[in-house]
Design an enzyme around this catalytic site. Sequence first.
Site, mmCIF file in Angstrom:
data_model
loop_
_atom_site.group_PDB
_atom_site.id
_atom_site.type_symbol
_atom_site.label_atom_id
_atom_site.label_comp_id
_atom_site.label_asym_id
_atom_site.label_seq_id
_atom_site.Cartn_x
_atom_site.Cartn_y
_atom_site.Cartn_z
ATOM 1 N N GLU A 225 0.868 -1.175 0.000
ATOM 2 C CA GLU A 225 0.000 0.000 0.000
ATOM 3 C C GLU A 225 0.904 1.224 0.000
ATOM 4 O O GLU A 225 1.426 1.625 1.040
ATOM 5 C CB GLU A 225 -0.931 -0.019 1.213
ATOM 6 C CG GLU A 225 -1.851 -1.226 1.271
ATOM 7 C CD GLU A 225 -2.822 -1.302 0.101
ATOM 8 O OE1 GLU A 225 -2.940 -0.312 -0.652
ATOM 9 O OE2 GLU A 225 -3.466 -2.347 -0.067
ATOM 10 N N CYS A 259 -1.624 9.185 2.749
ATOM 11 C CA CYS A 259 -1.209 8.580 1.478
ATOM 12 C C CYS A 259 -2.192 8.858 0.356
ATOM 13 O O CYS A 259 -1.805 8.841 -0.815
ATOM 14 C CB CYS A 259 -1.000 7.078 1.641
ATOM 15 S SG CYS A 259 -2.460 6.166 2.181
#
Length: 480
Positions: A225, A259
Amino acid sequence: MDARAAGAGTTPGAAQALALQFERLRAAQAAEPWPEWPVREQRLRRLLQLVRDHEPAIAAAIHQDFGNRPSIETEIIEVWPSLEEIKGALRHGRGWMKPRRAGVGKWFLPARARIVPQPLGVVGIIVPWNYPLNLAVTPLAAALAAGNRAMLKLSEFTPAYGELMQRLVGEAFGADEVVVVTGGADVAVQFSALPFDHLLFTGSTPVGRKVMAAAAPNLTPVTLELGGKSPGVVTPGYPMAHAVERLLMGKLVNAGQTCIAPDYVLVHRPELEAFVQAAQQQARRMYPSGLADTDYCSIVNERQYERLLAGVAEAQERGSLGVPLFTGEQRSDARHRMAPLLLVDPPADTRVMNEEIFGPVLPVVPYDSVEQAMRYVQERPRPLALYWFDRDRARTDLAMRALPAGGMTVNDTLLHAGQEGLPFGGVGASGMGHYHGRWGFDTFSKLKPVFLQSPVNALSLFLPPYRPLARRMLHWMKRL
């Protein structure tokens, strides 16, 4: 990182300790390879209780590590999503465990087939510093629901939180169920090299490459991720106040250290000035005290703070216009606090346009046509998220199909990541694999295909020695 953890990571004894912790988990899993639902449920309830009972202490530890992280922000972006993920696993986990029906080819009837979700074994989870609770609990809940045991490596950049969680998890779980590891980059390398049955890493793309390389000798499956340059696109005529409100919400929560934060925004050139003015107004509405506002998060440490300042300085030296969004003080070096800033039309080869920003700096790139804006996104590495602001349904549908991204939110930001029914994950440079909800359960399971042969079948017709009947039947089967 505390000195104790740093010292532990540099000795051969530390590597041996990691290996012993891993082997204890593996032996326990071998003794109970398919935990029944009551066992999994009880582990999930202990995790739920851990988060609920210790929420104030967790928020205080994260606040200490960041210098300032508002407790309500921790509740919104960490505690609540973590609790929702656990509760979702508790609601649906028993059903996820059940064998799933599957069809068989017509020539194999009356045989049957099933897909059996089987626990993988021991799962490794490498947790970043920016969302240290949510990005630990969310994958852990999925791993426990799937019947696994887990080791978590917490970031050295959140030492107070790491020490607290190591103690809390040690009290809530046995050393043969869940283990928390702290320490620096050397410990992370040793951790990544353990022969996990699955390894999930959340962090930067460069470090993700190293994690994948460390896992490769063991052929450990990995979920990465990562992040990247997640764009926002405001199409011509979209209500500017709404677009700016949603973009700044996504950009300034956690001071941009997210993110999936909008990394840059594409704005129709005739509306550029309206965007800039709306952004200044919105930022001052959200944080009326500017840099002194206690609802505004600090940059986590000096290293990240200096990196952001260097990126801004380069862009401005190269001709980008910097537009402050707060009035008054713009930075506090001692407390690594940085006011939000727009960088208008930065050169394409600057750092802010090629590296994930991960802070309260928003490049604004003007475009002349929607087609040009779409090409701009298509020509760059695939982002983790895409934010498309548009009232034209046909054009929005085209963007959904044509623009690459790990996930997409239309007319808002961040919210696709909070949906239990949607997979979360990147693609290409922004990652591989996905989790959340049932998608996480499946990531941490082997969906084992099982074929159940019927006592009545024609297989004997196709065994050597091959007779003319077998050839005639095969010829017939191929024609149908």
